[in-house]
Write a protein that holds these residues in place. Structure first.
Motif, PDB file in Angstrom:
ATOM      1  N   PRO A   1       0.576   0.508  -7.151  1.00 15.51           N
ATOM      2  CA  PRO A   1       2.208   2.370  -7.630  1.00 15.51           C
ATOM      3  C   PRO A   1       3.060   1.512  -7.236  1.00 15.51           C
ATOM      4  CG  PRO A   1       0.389   2.186  -5.816  1.00 15.51           C
ATOM      5  CD  PRO A   1      -0.109   1.780  -6.144  1.00 15.51           C
ATOM      6  N   PHE A   2       3.433   0.416  -6.063  1.00 17.36           N
ATOM      7  CA  PHE A   2       5.014   0.320  -5.781  1.00 17.36           C
ATOM      8  C   PHE A   2       5.067  -0.772  -5.565  1.00 17.36           C
ATOM      9  CE2 PHE A   2       0.960   0.850  -2.377  1.00 17.36           C
ATOM     10  CZ  PHE A   2       1.602  -0.171  -1.736  1.00 17.36           C
ATOM     11  N   LYS A   3       5.723  -1.245  -5.025  1.00 18.16           N
ATOM     12  CA  LYS A   3       6.862  -2.961  -4.794  1.00 18.16           C
ATOM     13  C   LYS A   3       6.315  -3.222  -3.231  1.00 18.16           C
ATOM     14  CE  LYS A   3      10.835  -5.252  -6.128  1.00 18.16           C
ATOM     15  NZ  LYS A   3      11.765  -5.031  -5.024  1.00 18.16           N
ATOM     16  N   LEU A   4       6.268  -4.798  -2.987  1.00 16.61           N
ATOM     17  CA  LEU A   4       6.435  -4.779  -1.327  1.00 16.61           C
ATOM     18  C   LEU A   4       7.587  -4.736  -0.590  1.00 16.61           C
ATOM     19  CD1 LEU A   4       3.899  -7.889  -2.375  1.00 16.61           C
ATOM     20  CD2 LEU A   4       3.205  -5.447  -1.473  1.00 16.61           C
TER      21      LEU A   4
ATOM     22  N   ASP B   1       9.993  -7.831   3.968  1.00 20.44           N
ATOM     23  CA  ASP B   1       8.516  -8.018   5.043  1.00 20.44           C
ATOM     24  C   ASP B   1       7.212  -7.624   4.885  1.00 20.44           C
ATOM     25  OD1 ASP B   1      10.908  -8.366   6.469  1.00 20.44           O
ATOM     26  OD2 ASP B   1       9.946  -6.732   8.357  1.00 20.44           O
ATOM     27  N   GLN B   2       6.554  -7.689   3.614  1.00 19.53           N
ATOM     28  CA  GLN B   2       5.356  -7.618   3.290  1.00 19.53           C
ATOM     29  C   GLN B   2       5.101  -8.380   2.243  1.00 19.53           C
ATOM     30  OE1 GLN B   2       5.164  -3.905   1.793  1.00 19.53           O
ATOM     31  NE2 GLN B   2       3.389  -3.457   2.352  1.00 19.53           N
ATOM     32  N   ALA B   3       5.653  -9.137   1.272  1.00 14.29           N
ATOM     33  CA  ALA B   3       6.456 -10.026   0.583  1.00 14.29           C
ATOM     34  C   ALA B   3       6.482 -11.850   1.715  1.00 14.29           C
ATOM     35  CB  ALA B   3       7.835  -9.996  -0.809  1.00 14.29           C
TER      36      ALA B   3
ATOM     37  N   VAL C   1       2.456   0.880  13.164  1.00 17.93           N
ATOM     38  CA  VAL C   1       1.683   2.084  12.293  1.00 17.93           C
ATOM     39  C   VAL C   1       2.406   2.473  10.534  1.00 17.93           C
ATOM     40  CG1 VAL C   1       0.710   2.574  13.798  1.00 17.93           C
ATOM     41  CG2 VAL C   1       2.546   3.787  13.842  1.00 17.93           C
ATOM     42  N   GLY C   2       1.551   2.145  10.119  1.00 13.85           N
ATOM     43  CA  GLY C   2       2.157   2.575   8.308  1.00 13.85           C
ATOM     44  C   GLY C   2       3.006   1.670   7.888  1.00 13.85           C
ATOM     45  N   SER C   3       3.017   0.296   8.223  1.00  8.14           N
ATOM     46  CA  SER C   3       3.702  -0.412   7.566  1.00  8.14           C
ATOM     47  C   SER C   3       3.992  -0.985   6.428  1.00  8.14           C
ATOM     48  CB  SER C   3       4.506  -1.493   8.437  1.00  8.14           C
ATOM     49  OG  SER C   3       3.264  -2.202   9.278  1.00  8.14           O
ATOM     50  N   GLY C   4       1.578  -1.263   6.498  1.00  8.43           N
ATOM     51  CA  GLY C   4       1.243  -1.193   4.613  1.00  8.43           C
ATOM     52  C   GLY C   4       0.347  -2.496   5.489  1.00  8.43           C
ATOM     53  N   LYS C   5      -0.005  -2.981   5.988  1.00  9.07           N
ATOM     54  CA  LYS C   5      -0.659  -3.721   6.523  1.00  9.07           C
ATOM     55  C   LYS C   5      -1.907  -4.087   5.760  1.00  9.07           C
ATOM     56  CE  LYS C   5      -1.334  -3.029  11.094  1.00  9.07           C
ATOM     57  NZ  LYS C   5      -0.223  -1.738  10.794  1.00  9.07           N
ATOM     58  N   THR C   6      -2.361  -2.981   5.752  1.00 12.30           N
ATOM     59  CA  THR C   6      -4.133  -2.429   4.324  1.00 12.30           C
ATOM     60  C   THR C   6      -3.392  -3.640   3.424  1.00 12.30           C
ATOM     61  OG1 THR C   6      -3.951  -0.545   5.277  1.00 12.30           O
ATOM     62  CG2 THR C   6      -5.919  -1.225   3.741  1.00 12.30           C
ATOM     63  N   VAL C   7      -2.478  -3.705   2.386  1.00  9.45           N
ATOM     64  CA  VAL C   7      -2.639  -4.187   0.800  1.00  9.45           C
ATOM     65  C   VAL C   7      -2.182  -5.918   1.162  1.00  9.45           C
ATOM     66  CG1 VAL C   7       0.080  -3.251   1.328  1.00  9.45           C
ATOM     67  CG2 VAL C   7      -1.285  -3.707  -1.341  1.00  9.45           C
TER      68      VAL C   7
ATOM     69  N   GLY D   1      11.241   5.311   1.552  1.00 11.80           N
ATOM     70  CA  GLY D   1      11.071   6.505   0.970  1.00 11.80           C
ATOM     71  C   GLY D   1      10.090   7.663   2.322  1.00 11.80           C
ATOM     72  N   ARG D   2       9.854   7.336   3.104  1.00  8.88           N
ATOM     73  CA  ARG D   2       9.377   7.607   4.607  1.00  8.88           C
ATOM     74  C   ARG D   2      10.376   8.062   5.108  1.00  8.88           C
ATOM     75  NH1 ARG D   2       5.055   4.375   5.913  1.00  8.88           N
ATOM     76  NH2 ARG D   2       3.996   3.642   3.959  1.00  8.88           N
ATOM     77  N   GLN D   3       9.681  10.112   5.039  1.00  8.59           N
ATOM     78  CA  GLN D   3      10.775  10.960   5.989  1.00  8.59           C
ATOM     79  C   GLN D   3      10.234  10.939   7.366  1.00  8.59           C
ATOM     80  OE1 GLN D   3      11.732  14.379   4.892  1.00  8.59           O
ATOM     81  NE2 GLN D   3      10.291  14.360   2.944  1.00  8.59           N
TER      82      GLN D   3
HETATM   83  P1  ADP Z   1      -0.939   0.403   8.657  1.00  9.87           P
HETATM   84  O1  ADP Z   1       0.218  -0.842   8.315  1.00  9.87           O
HETATM   85  O2  ADP Z   1      -0.734   1.230   9.594  1.00  9.87           O
HETATM   86  O3  ADP Z   1      -2.469  -0.213   8.151  1.00  9.87           O
HETATM   87  P2  ADP Z   1      -1.068   1.600   5.907  1.00  9.87           P
HETATM   88  O4  ADP Z   1      -1.639   0.057   5.400  1.00  9.87           O
HETATM   89  O5  ADP Z   1      -1.959   2.021   5.912  1.00  9.87           O
HETATM   90  O6  ADP Z   1      -0.632   1.651   6.728  1.00  9.87           O
HETATM   91  O7  ADP Z   1      -0.584   1.865   4.751  1.00  9.87           O
HETATM   92  C1  ADP Z   1       0.341   3.440   4.809  1.00  9.87           C
HETATM   93  C2  ADP Z   1       0.393   4.371   3.624  1.00  9.87           C
HETATM   94  O8  ADP Z   1       2.089   3.357   2.920  1.00  9.87           O
HETATM   95  C3  ADP Z   1      -0.577   4.179   2.372  1.00  9.87           C
HETATM   96  O9  ADP Z   1      -0.398   5.057   1.806  1.00  9.87           O
HETATM   97  C4  ADP Z   1       0.197   2.455   1.497  1.00  9.87           C
HETATM   98  O10 ADP Z   1      -0.685   2.414   0.853  1.00  9.87           O
HETATM   99  C5  ADP Z   1       1.474   2.791   1.981  1.00  9.87           C
HETATM  100  N1  ADP Z   1       2.474   1.710   1.381  1.00  9.87           N
HETATM  101  C6  ADP Z   1       2.195   0.292   2.087  1.00  9.87           C
HETATM  102  N2  ADP Z   1       2.475  -0.328   1.273  1.00  9.87           N
HETATM  103  C7  ADP Z   1       3.587   0.044   0.427  1.00  9.87           C
HETATM  104  C8  ADP Z   1       4.980  -0.666   0.101  1.00  9.87           C
HETATM  105  N3  ADP Z   1       5.565  -1.761  -0.894  1.00  9.87           N
HETATM  106  N4  ADP Z   1       5.707   0.924  -0.496  1.00  9.87           N
HETATM  107  C9  ADP Z   1       5.710   1.824  -0.591  1.00  9.87           C
HETATM  108  N5  ADP Z   1       3.973   2.254  -0.117  1.00  9.87           N
HETATM  109  C10 ADP Z   1       3.368   1.656   0.740  1.00  9.87           C
END
Ligand code: ADP
Ligand code: MG
Length: 688
Positions: free
Chosen positions: A262-265, A268-270, A294-300, A447-449
C-alpha cells in the motif's frame, strides 16, 4: 609458571585466599594478570608534611608519634587516630571501624600513606589525610622509596585489600612466569607493539606514565585484534568455505509483491533492498545487517528478500526473539503473502508436540515456503528441505552463536539477513557486527507524526493520567512503563504492580487495563499482550518486556514512571512502541530528576528522536560498560579496550586483522589462539 596454572601455586595464596579469588572469577594465573587495575595512584613523589597543600593528593612517609582509640558516632563505632611525624610536621590520619588495625599500629612504627590532605578539625593548622588509597606499615627492613612509583589500584574486597593484590601481582610478575607472545611476530613488528610480557608488567607496575600508556595500548590492541580476527574469519568461512546460493534477478513474484504494497519504499528502504538483492544474486553467501531505527520499516525488507528466495525455489526462515513478535509477523506474512500463493508456517515452543511435529514434517518436505518462529526454529528436529535465506529480527536479542545455529539448518549455506533496531553509534558497528556488511535505514516512512515527548515531575501525575484517560476515551490505547515489578521497600519506587493497582482502582476503573511483566508465565504474558494488540485492553501497565518490536498502531501514548532509571537507548526503544500509526503520539517521562545526569539525559530524550544520536549520548553519559551490558550481542566482554575512546586502536587492530586473514601463515597461527582466548565465540572456525 605458566598462564594456565592455577593460582594456588602463586606465592601468598593459601586455601582461603584461593576461595576468595575464585569468588571474583580469578582462577588461573592469566585471570589474575588480566585483573587490570581500576586506576593508578601516583606515589612517585614523597611529600614532606610541611609542604602538604589542602585539597591535594599526596604521599607521605613518617613515624607514628601518638595513637588514640575511642568510640564515637551514633552507633559507637571505633575511631582510631594516629599522629604521624616526618620531622617537618605532623599529620593526622583517622580510620573508622577498622579495629583490626589496632594491633598493628604501634607508636614508633614507620608508615607510608597516600590520600587527600585537608586541614584537621580543631588541629590548629595541622593536616589530616582522608580518602586513603595507599597505606602501609613498613617492615623494619623496608625503605619508603621501595613503595614509591605509580601504584596500581585494584577492585579490592573486604578480605583482599590493595596491599594483598599489589603483593600478589608483584610476586607473580617477578617469579619465573612465562608470558609467551600471542600475536604473530609480523603484527608485533608492523604495528610497533610492546612485547606481551612487557605489557603485562607495564600495566600493573609501570615505571612511568609513558610506559603505562604503551602497555595499555598494546593490550587493548591485542584484545580488539583477536576479536576482529575472529569476526573476519567467520565472515571468510561463510563466504569462501561454503557453497552459497545464487538467486536469480528479481522477477514476477517479487514484482507482484512490491505492487501489492500500500506504500512506496522510502529511498533508504529501496537502496537497502537493492543491496540485499545484489548480495542474494551473487554466488557467495550473503551476510548483511540491516540497521534501522524503530519504525523505519525493516519488516517489508525482510518480506521482499523472503519472497525472492521463494521465487527461486527455496525456503526462507525468520526468527524473532519473542512469541508475540513472531506471531505478529506471522499474521502479517499470511495476510500479505498467501494471496500470492506463498505458504507460510509458524513454529514456536508453545505448539503442541503434535502440531510441532507436523510443522517439522512440512518444513522437511518443503510444504511450507516461509517459516516464522522463535528460538524453536533452531531446535534439533528442524531440518529444512531447501533453506535459501535466514532472517533474524531484532538481532541484539540473539547471540552470534544462535544466529549460526539457524544458518546450519540446510545443506547449502543460506543467505543471512540480520535486522536490528539497536542504534549503536556508527563508529561501533565495526566491533559489534564486524562479520557483517551493513545497510542503514535512517529515514522513517513519510507521514509519521513526530512523537511529542515531555518530562514531568511526579507531582503532575494526576494531570498526566487525566490526559491519558482523554486519549483512551478518544479511542486510543496507552502504555505505562515502570522499572520494577513489585514493591521494593528499599528503593521506594512505584512498582508496576502498585501502579497498576492504583490506576485500575482509580481513574481508569472504567477502562479495561492489563498488567504484564517478565516474571509472569510466558503464556499469561502473551495473552495480555495479545489482548492489548486486539484492542481488548486499553491501557497496559508493564515493565520493559514491551521493549521489543510490538506493533500496535492504535497505541498513541506512553507514560514512563521513574524514567531516570532507564538508559537512553532503552527509552528510545520503549518510545518506539508508539507513533506507529496515523495518530499524534505522546511520551511522558515522569521523574524527580534528582541528579544532574538524570536531568540531562531526559532532556536529550525530549529533544531528539534520532536513535543514533541518542545512542551516542547514552554511551557518553553512561560509559561503555553499562551500554554494552544492556546489549546481548554475543561478543566477549572487553576487558581493557574501550570502544568509545579507543577508536584509533580499533581501526589499527582491524587493519592488522585484515592483513592476518589474508596471510596464510598468520591466519594459520591465529586460529588456535582464538580458540583458546575466545572459545565460546570463535571455537569453530576452521582454515580453508
Ligand atoms: P521496524 O523497522 O521497527 O521493524 P516495521 O517494519 O514494523 O518497522 O514498520 C513500521 C510500520 O511502517 C509498519 O506499519 C509498516 O507497514 C509501515 N511502513 C513500512 N515501510 C513503509 C513505507 N515505505 N511507507 C509507509 N509505511 C511504511
Ligand atoms: Mg521490526
Amino acid at each position: 609458571m605458566k598462564l594456565t596454572d592455577s593460582l594456588q601455586y602463586v606465592k601468598g595464596v593459601g586455601p582461603k585466599k584461593l576461595a576468595e579469588l575464585k569468588r571474583l572469577g580469578l582462577q588461573s594465573v592469566y585471570d589474575l594478570l588480566t585483573y587490570f587495575p581500576r586506576t593508578y595512584e601516583d606515589q612517585s613523589v614523597l611529600t614532606p608534611i610541611a609542604e602538604l597543600q589542602a585539597g591535594q593528593r599526596a604521599t607521605v612517609s613518617g613515624t607514628i608519634m601518638n595513637l588514640m582509640d575511642r568510640q564515637g558516632g551514633r552507633r559507637g563505632m571505633s575511631i582510631l587516630t594516629a599522629l604521624i611525624g616526618d620531622g617537618t610536621g605532623m599529620l593526622q590520619v583517622t580510620w573508622f571501624n577498622q579495629k583490626y588495625l589496632k594491633d598493628k599500629l604501634k607508636v614508633g612504627r614507620r608508615v607510608f600513606v597516600t590520600g587527600k590532605a585537608a586541614y584537621a578539625y580543631g588541629g590548629r593548622g595541622q593536616f589530616a589525610m582522608s580518602q586513603l588509597s595507599g597505606f602501609q606499615i613498613l617492615d623494619d627492613a623496608e625503605e619508603p622509596e621501595q613503595l614509591t612509583g605509580i601504584m596500581p589500584v585494584y577492585h579490592a574486597t573486604e578480605k583482599m585489600n590493595q596491599k594483598f593484590f599489589r603483593k600478589l601481582l608483584a610476586n607473580l610478575l617477578t617469579a619465573d612466569l612465562e608470558i609467551a607472545e600471542l600475536l604473530p611476530a609480523g603484527v608485533v613488528s608492523r604495528y610497533d607493539l610492546l612485547s606481551r610480557a612487557k605489557a603485562f608488567k607495564g600495566i600493573h607496575f609501570p615505571a612511568d606514565f609513558a610506559e603505562l600508556k604503551q602497555a595499555r595500548q598494546r593490550l587493548a590492541f591485542e584484545e580488539l585484534y583477536l576479536i576482529q580476527c575472529g569476526l573476519l574469519l567467520l565472515k571468510r568461512q561463510a563466504r569462501e568455505n561454503s557453497q552459497g546460493i545464487r538467486h536469480l534477478l528479481n522477477s514476477e513474484l517479487v514484482r507482484k509483491f512490491q505492487d501489492s504494497l500500500p506504500f512506496k519504499l522510502t529511498s533508504d528502504q529501496a537502496r537497502t533492498w537493492q543491496e540485499i538483492a545484489r548480495d542474494m544474486e551473487s554466488p557467495l553467501p550473503m551476510r548483511r545487517l540491516v540497521q534501522g531505527d524503530v519504525g523505519s520499516g525493516k519488516t517489508v525488507i525482510a518480506m521482499l528478500a523472503l519472497v525472492k528466495t521463494v521465487e527461486n525455489g527455496y525456503q526462507g526462515a525468520m526468527m524473532a526473539p519473542t512469541e508475540i513478535l513472531a506471531s505478529q509477523h506471522y499474521e502479517g506474512f499470511v495476510r500479505q503473502l498467501e494471496p500470492l500463493g506463498i505458504r507460510v508456517g509458524f513454529l514456536t515452543g508453545r505448539l503442541t508436540k503434535k502440531k510441532r511435529e507436523e510443522m517439522y514434517a512440512a518444513i522437511a518436505a518443503q510444504e511450507v515456503d516461509i517459516v516464522i518462529g522463535t528460538h524453536a526454529l533452531i531446535q534439533e528436529g528442524v531440518q529444512f528441505a531447501k533453506l535459501g535465506l535466514v532472517v533474524t529480527d531484532e538481532q541484539h536479542r540473539f547471540g552470534i552463536a544462535q544466529r549460526a545455529e539457524l544458518e546450519k539448518k540446510g545443506s547449502l549455506t543460506p543467505d543471512v539477513l540480520v535486522m536490528t533496531a539497536t542504534p549503536i553509534p556508527r563508529t561501533m558497528t565495526l566491533t559489534v557486527y564486524g562479520d557483517l556488511d551493513v545497510s542503514l535505514i535512517q529515514q522513517l516512512p513519510p507521514g509519521r507524526q513526530p512523537i511529542a515527548t515531555f518530562v514531568r515531575k511526579p507531582d503532575r501525575r494526576t494531570l498526566i493520567y487525566d490526559f491519558v484517560h482523554k486519549q483512551l476515551e478518544a479511542g486510543r490505547q496507552a502504555y505505562v512503563v515502570c522499572p520494577l515489578i513489585e514493591l521494593n521497600e528499599e528503593s521506594n519506587l512505584p512498582s508496576a504492580e502498585e501502579v497498576y493497582d492504583e490506576l485500575v482502582h482509580g481513574i481508569f476503573r472504567d477502562m479495561p487495563c492489563g498488567l504484564v511483566h517478565g516474571r509472569m508465565k510466558g503464556a499469561d504474558k502473551e495473552q495480555v499482550m495479545q489482548d492489548f494488540y486486539d484492542n481488548k485492553l486499553k491501557l497496559l501497565v508493564s515493565t520493559t518486556v514491551i521493549e521489543v518490536g510490538v506493533n500496535v498502531p492504535n497505541a498513541s501514548i506512553m507514560v514512563v514512571e521513574n524514567a531516570e532509571r532507564f538508559g537512553l537507548a532503552q527509552l528510545h526503544q520503549l518510545r518506539g512502541r508508539i507513533g506507529r500509526g496515523q495518530y499524534k503520539s505522546y511520551c511522558i517521562l515522569v521523574s524527580e530528576m534528582k541528579t544532574e545526569n538524570a536531568r540531562e539525559r531526559l532532556k536529550i530524550m525530549a529533544d531528539t528522536t534520532d536513535g543514533f544520536k541518542l545512542a551516542e549520548e547514552d554511551l557518553r553519559l553512561r560509559g561503555p560498560g553499562q551500554f554494552f551490558g544492556s546489549m546481548q550481542h554475543g561478543l566477549p566482554d572487553l576487558k581493557i579496550a574501550d570502544v568509545l575512546n579507543d577508536m584509533d586502536i580499533l581501526l589499527k587492530a582491524r587493519q592488522a586483522a585484515q592483513e592476518t586473514v589474508q596471510d596464510a601463515a598468520e591466519r594459520h597461527d591465529i586460529l588456535p589462539i582464538l580458540a583458546m582466548q575466545y572459545k565460546e565465540q570463535f571455537e569453530n572456525i576452521t582454515d580453508t
